[in-house]
Design a protein around this motif. Structure first.
Motif, PDB file in Angstrom:
ATOM      1  N   HIS A 170      42.577  39.922  50.597  1.00 37.71           N
ATOM      2  CA  HIS A 170      43.878  40.033  49.946  1.00 37.71           C
ATOM      3  C   HIS A 170      43.842  39.495  48.529  1.00 37.71           C
ATOM      4  O   HIS A 170      44.389  40.090  47.615  1.00 37.71           O
ATOM      5  CB  HIS A 170      44.960  39.291  50.735  1.00 37.71           C
ATOM      6  N   ASP A 171      43.212  38.357  48.319  1.00 39.55           N
ATOM      7  CA  ASP A 171      43.192  37.750  46.987  1.00 39.55           C
ATOM      8  C   ASP A 171      42.003  36.814  46.866  1.00 39.55           C
ATOM      9  O   ASP A 171      41.590  36.187  47.839  1.00 39.55           O
ATOM     10  CB  ASP A 171      44.486  36.977  46.733  1.00 39.55           C
ATOM     11  N   ILE A 172      41.476  36.720  45.655  1.00 37.67           N
ATOM     12  CA  ILE A 172      40.328  35.865  45.363  1.00 37.67           C
ATOM     13  C   ILE A 172      40.659  35.025  44.138  1.00 37.67           C
ATOM     14  O   ILE A 172      41.236  35.527  43.166  1.00 37.67           O
ATOM     15  CB  ILE A 172      39.069  36.707  45.096  1.00 37.67           C
ATOM     16  N   THR A 173      40.316  33.743  44.185  1.00 37.32           N
ATOM     17  CA  THR A 173      40.438  32.865  43.020  1.00 37.32           C
ATOM     18  C   THR A 173      39.044  32.399  42.626  1.00 37.32           C
ATOM     19  O   THR A 173      38.262  31.964  43.480  1.00 37.32           O
ATOM     20  CB  THR A 173      41.326  31.653  43.330  1.00 37.32           C
ATOM     21  N   VAL A 174      38.736  32.509  41.341  1.00 39.11           N
ATOM     22  CA  VAL A 174      37.431  32.076  40.853  1.00 39.11           C
ATOM     23  C   VAL A 174      37.597  30.833  39.990  1.00 39.11           C
ATOM     24  O   VAL A 174      38.629  30.620  39.349  1.00 39.11           O
ATOM     25  CB  VAL A 174      36.730  33.188  40.038  1.00 39.11           C
ATOM     26  N   LEU A 175      36.574  30.002  39.989  1.00 43.15           N
ATOM     27  CA  LEU A 175      36.491  28.817  39.141  1.00 43.15           C
ATOM     28  C   LEU A 175      35.187  28.952  38.354  1.00 43.15           C
ATOM     29  O   LEU A 175      34.143  28.417  38.742  1.00 43.15           O
ATOM     30  CB  LEU A 175      36.509  27.553  39.998  1.00 43.15           C
ATOM     31  N   PRO A 176      35.215  29.719  37.242  1.00 43.06           N
ATOM     32  CA  PRO A 176      33.976  30.043  36.526  1.00 43.06           C
ATOM     33  C   PRO A 176      33.177  28.832  36.084  1.00 43.06           C
ATOM     34  O   PRO A 176      31.938  28.885  36.064  1.00 43.06           O
ATOM     35  CB  PRO A 176      34.478  30.857  35.326  1.00 43.06           C
ATOM     36  N   SER A 177      33.841  27.723  35.735  1.00 42.54           N
ATOM     37  CA  SER A 177      33.103  26.556  35.260  1.00 42.54           C
ATOM     38  C   SER A 177      32.216  25.950  36.333  1.00 42.54           C
ATOM     39  O   SER A 177      31.260  25.232  36.035  1.00 42.54           O
ATOM     40  CB  SER A 177      34.080  25.487  34.753  1.00 42.54           C
ATOM     41  N   LYS A 178      32.521  26.258  37.597  1.00 42.33           N
ATOM     42  CA  LYS A 178      31.728  25.736  38.717  1.00 42.33           C
ATOM     43  C   LYS A 178      30.989  26.857  39.463  1.00 42.33           C
ATOM     44  O   LYS A 178      30.367  26.599  40.493  1.00 42.33           O
ATOM     45  CB  LYS A 178      32.639  25.003  39.705  1.00 42.33           C
ATOM     46  N   ASP A 179      31.070  28.084  38.952  1.00 49.74           N
ATOM     47  CA  ASP A 179      30.428  29.240  39.598  1.00 49.74           C
ATOM     48  C   ASP A 179      30.869  29.393  41.049  1.00 49.74           C
ATOM     49  O   ASP A 179      30.082  29.742  41.934  1.00 49.74           O
ATOM     50  CB  ASP A 179      28.894  29.137  39.539  1.00 49.74           C
ATOM     51  N   LEU A 180      32.149  29.128  41.293  1.00 49.16           N
ATOM     52  CA  LEU A 180      32.682  29.186  42.647  1.00 49.16           C
ATOM     53  C   LEU A 180      33.831  30.179  42.743  1.00 49.16           C
ATOM     54  O   LEU A 180      34.540  30.442  41.762  1.00 49.16           O
ATOM     55  CB  LEU A 180      33.191  27.812  43.092  1.00 49.16           C
ATOM     56  N   ALA A 181      34.031  30.694  43.937  1.00 46.15           N
ATOM     57  CA  ALA A 181      35.194  31.518  44.237  1.00 46.15           C
ATOM     58  C   ALA A 181      35.644  31.217  45.654  1.00 46.15           C
ATOM     59  O   ALA A 181      34.847  30.817  46.514  1.00 46.15           O
ATOM     60  CB  ALA A 181      34.878  33.004  44.088  1.00 46.15           C
ATOM     61  N   ALA A 182      36.939  31.388  45.882  1.00 45.65           N
ATOM     62  CA  ALA A 182      37.509  31.255  47.223  1.00 45.65           C
ATOM     63  C   ALA A 182      38.286  32.530  47.522  1.00 45.65           C
ATOM     64  O   ALA A 182      39.089  32.977  46.695  1.00 45.65           O
ATOM     65  CB  ALA A 182      38.415  30.031  47.322  1.00 45.65           C
ATOM     66  N   GLY A 183      38.033  33.094  48.686  1.00 45.43           N
ATOM     67  CA  GLY A 183      38.670  34.349  49.055  1.00 45.43           C
ATOM     68  C   GLY A 183      39.594  34.186  50.244  1.00 45.43           C
ATOM     69  O   GLY A 183      39.224  33.573  51.248  1.00 45.43           O
ATOM     70  N   ALA A 184      40.792  34.718  50.121  1.00 51.49           N
ATOM     71  CA  ALA A 184      41.739  34.789  51.236  1.00 51.49           C
ATOM     72  C   ALA A 184      41.687  36.217  51.754  1.00 51.49           C
ATOM     73  O   ALA A 184      42.142  37.147  51.085  1.00 51.49           O
ATOM     74  CB  ALA A 184      43.141  34.420  50.769  1.00 51.49           C
ATOM     75  N   CYS A 185      41.103  36.375  52.933  1.00 48.95           N
ATOM     76  CA  CYS A 185      40.707  37.708  53.386  1.00 48.95           C
ATOM     77  C   CYS A 185      41.290  38.033  54.757  1.00 48.95           C
ATOM     78  O   CYS A 185      40.557  38.152  55.753  1.00 48.95           O
ATOM     79  CB  CYS A 185      39.187  37.826  53.400  1.00 48.95           C
ATOM     80  N   MET A 186      42.605  38.091  54.828  1.00 50.55           N
ATOM     81  CA  MET A 186      43.327  38.569  56.006  1.00 50.55           C
ATOM     82  C   MET A 186      43.173  37.632  57.201  1.00 50.55           C
ATOM     83  O   MET A 186      44.036  36.831  57.475  1.00 50.55           O
ATOM     84  CB  MET A 186      42.909  39.992  56.343  1.00 50.55           C
ATOM     85  N   GLY A 187      42.045  37.717  57.907  1.00 50.94           N
ATOM     86  CA  GLY A 187      41.806  36.840  59.044  1.00 50.94           C
ATOM     87  C   GLY A 187      40.766  35.774  58.767  1.00 50.94           C
ATOM     88  O   GLY A 187      40.416  34.995  59.656  1.00 50.94           O
ATOM     89  N   ASP A 188      40.262  35.712  57.523  1.00 52.95           N
ATOM     90  CA  ASP A 188      39.185  34.793  57.170  1.00 52.95           C
ATOM     91  C   ASP A 188      39.437  34.131  55.819  1.00 52.95           C
ATOM     92  O   ASP A 188      40.025  34.739  54.916  1.00 52.95           O
ATOM     93  CB  ASP A 188      37.850  35.543  57.065  1.00 52.95           C
TER      94      ASP A 188
END
Length: 503
Positions: free
Chosen positions: A278-296
């Motif tokens: 559904h939505d992804i947030t990235v934190l480029p300074s840390k080379d990280l992303a977090a994904g909100a993916c329906m059931g996961d």
């Protein structure tokens, strides 16, 4: 101590008496609802039971909830101004910021506001370009707009057309906004299953766009199962017309027609089956992303932006129905995930649903490198119960940049805008709020704040029905945030507030 002037004890009873006859008694009969993603995709029930309507009117008379359209707020919040919707009458959606401008998505297109004087924002331009949900971001001279409804073509004059038609179009639209008074549509990229939301990973010469979409169907030529990943678009800044998909990384590998994501019902009743993100947030300074993916919920590495790589994956098959969005804290050792129980079209902020569903889930990030894990700590939900006529659930928010504390402002649809502190992951608490009373007392109707974000000292809220609100918080816990001046803000591309900008 700041006083929050609501009658909370009484409010906690809302939703109990009428639950058996109401929407939620049906929706949650066997546990949490199977979420219907987002208001534009859900059919909002237009009537409620007589007992629910009577309960709402009684709560207003007794002062337990605000009256219809009445504005209430904590003493540390000021409602600075509101700009009602004008030419674009569709549902208001997300927000982005650049310099002295705010960019507001709307199901009919987008609006650009001049917020150089936040107390008197001015409408600069309104662009008609229908296509839900028109999730919006900006980078340099480019504006990006998501289309997640099947259209006859990729133009701004398109009409609705069934997804079963091969010629139908959904995806990303790109505009040149070098002239804010006259944005120009310059490029489009069709993506599998459309673009419900998108996230930018900006570089100097290119902008990478992570496109989140879901709900494939064998009958849809351009949205075939399994749809277990995201589209990655590469956009050359100087030649956006050359934009193209460069990868479709599989985030949920597995056997079978639906890939390896959460299977949902009947294995996990009331939980959405994962068929994309559904939505992804990235934190480029840390080379990280977090994904909100329906059931996961997922954590992944984006050091190579064309090839994001999953580090960890979590599920909550007890209290989360639809993983909707994600936010890192400043130190990147926590992620806040939101659960959009009921798809944004239901009244889930009451005693019947309780504090753990339709809420935020706070996760610590433990470990290092590829061994990092998401560790659940607690839930947060607004403490003010809403009426049966008010759609209310956790939605879009952003950090307030204060060193040494984790404070977030967040939209809750008709639950309003909440400012809350999660510095202690196990004991989050609300410190300020703003809300309106219900739109009606006789039916459930969609409205309220879709996105509430902090930008250069003010909170901006895009209310689905009431328009563009400007709020100001005055509180010793958040005042330092006003010193952090940002040049550009797309909330799903989180900045390093104290390294990327002057403070």
């Amino acid at each position: 101590m700041i006083l929050l002037h609501t009658t909370r004890v009484r409010r906690r009873r809302l939703g109990v008496a009428a639950a058996a006859a109401g929407l939620l008694a049906t929706m949650l009969a066997a546990g949490p609802a199977a979420a219907v993603p987002d208001p534009g995709d859900a059919t909002v029930r237009e009537s409620i039971s007589a007992s629910e309507s009577a309960e709402t009117r009684s709560a207003i008379r007794d002062g337990e909830i605000p009256g219809v359209d009445e504005v209430v707020h904590s003493d540390n919040i000021e409602h600075v101004t509101n700009i009602p919707k004008a030419a674009l009458t569709g549902t208001n959606s997300d927000l982005a910021f650049q310099g002295r401008y705010a960019f507001a998505g709307n199901y009919d297109g987008f609006v650009i506001y001049d917020i150089s004087n936040p107390e008197r924002p001015k409408t600069v331009s309104q662009v008609l370009c229908p296509g839900s949900q028109n999730d919006i971001t900006v980078s340099g001279d480019l504006l990006f707009l998501s289309t997640d409804s099947s259209r006859s073509d990729n133009s701004c004059n398109s009409t609705s057309q069934p997804a079963t038609e091969k010629s139908s179009w959904e995806g990303m639209k790109i505009f040149d906004i070098s002239d804010k008074k006259n944005p120009k549509y310059v490029a489009a990229v069709e993506t599998a299953c459309g673009s419900h939301t998108h996230t930018l990973v900006p570089e100097r010469r290119n902008v990478y766009v992570y496109v989140s979409s879901y709900s494939p169907n064998a009958a849809f030529p351009d949205c075939q199962p399994p749809h277990d990943g995201i589209s990655v678009i590469k956009v050359p800044r100087k030649s956006p017309e050359k934009s193209a998909i460069v990868n479709f990384p599989v985030l949920f590998p597995g056997e079978g027609p639906d890939g390896g994501g959460n299977p949902g019902s009947p294995t996990n009743p009331g939980v959405s089956k994962t068929t994309g993100c559904h939505d992804i947030t990235v934190l480029p300074s840390k080379d990280l992303a977090a994904g909100a993916c329906m059931g996961d919920g997922i954590l992944f590495d984006i050091e190579d932006p064309e090839h994001p790589r999953v580090i960890d994956r979590v599920q909550d098959n007890v209290n989360f129905a639809f993983w909707h969005s994600a936010s890192f804290n400043q130190k990147a050792n926590k992620v806040v995930f939101t659960d959009e129980l009921g798809g944004g079209g239901a009244a889930t902020c009451n005693a019947e649903i309780g504090p753990n569903r339709g809420a935020d889930g706070i996760y610590d990030i433990a470990g290092k490198g590829d061994k990092r894990k998401l560790v659940f700590r607690s839930y947060f939900k607004i403490p003010r119960h809403q009426a049966a006529t008010e759609n209310c659930v956790a939605h879009n928010g952003s950090l307030i940049p204060v060193k040494g504390r984790d404070i977030m402002v967040q939209a809750w649809y008709q639950g309003g805008v909440s400012v809350w502190d999660f510095t202690d992951s196990s004991k989050p608490k609300e410190i300020a709020y703003f809300e309106r009373g219900p739109l009606t007392t006789d039916r459930l109707s969609g409205g309220g704040s879709w996105s509430a974000y902090y930008y250069n000292g003010y909170i901006y809220s895009n209310d689905m029905a009431k328009g563009f609100d400007v709020l100001k918080i005055s509180d010793r816990r958040t005042d330092a945030g006003a010193k952090v001046r940002m040049h550009e803000l797309n909330v799903q591309t989180q900045p390093d507030y104290f390294d990327d900008f002057d403070d």
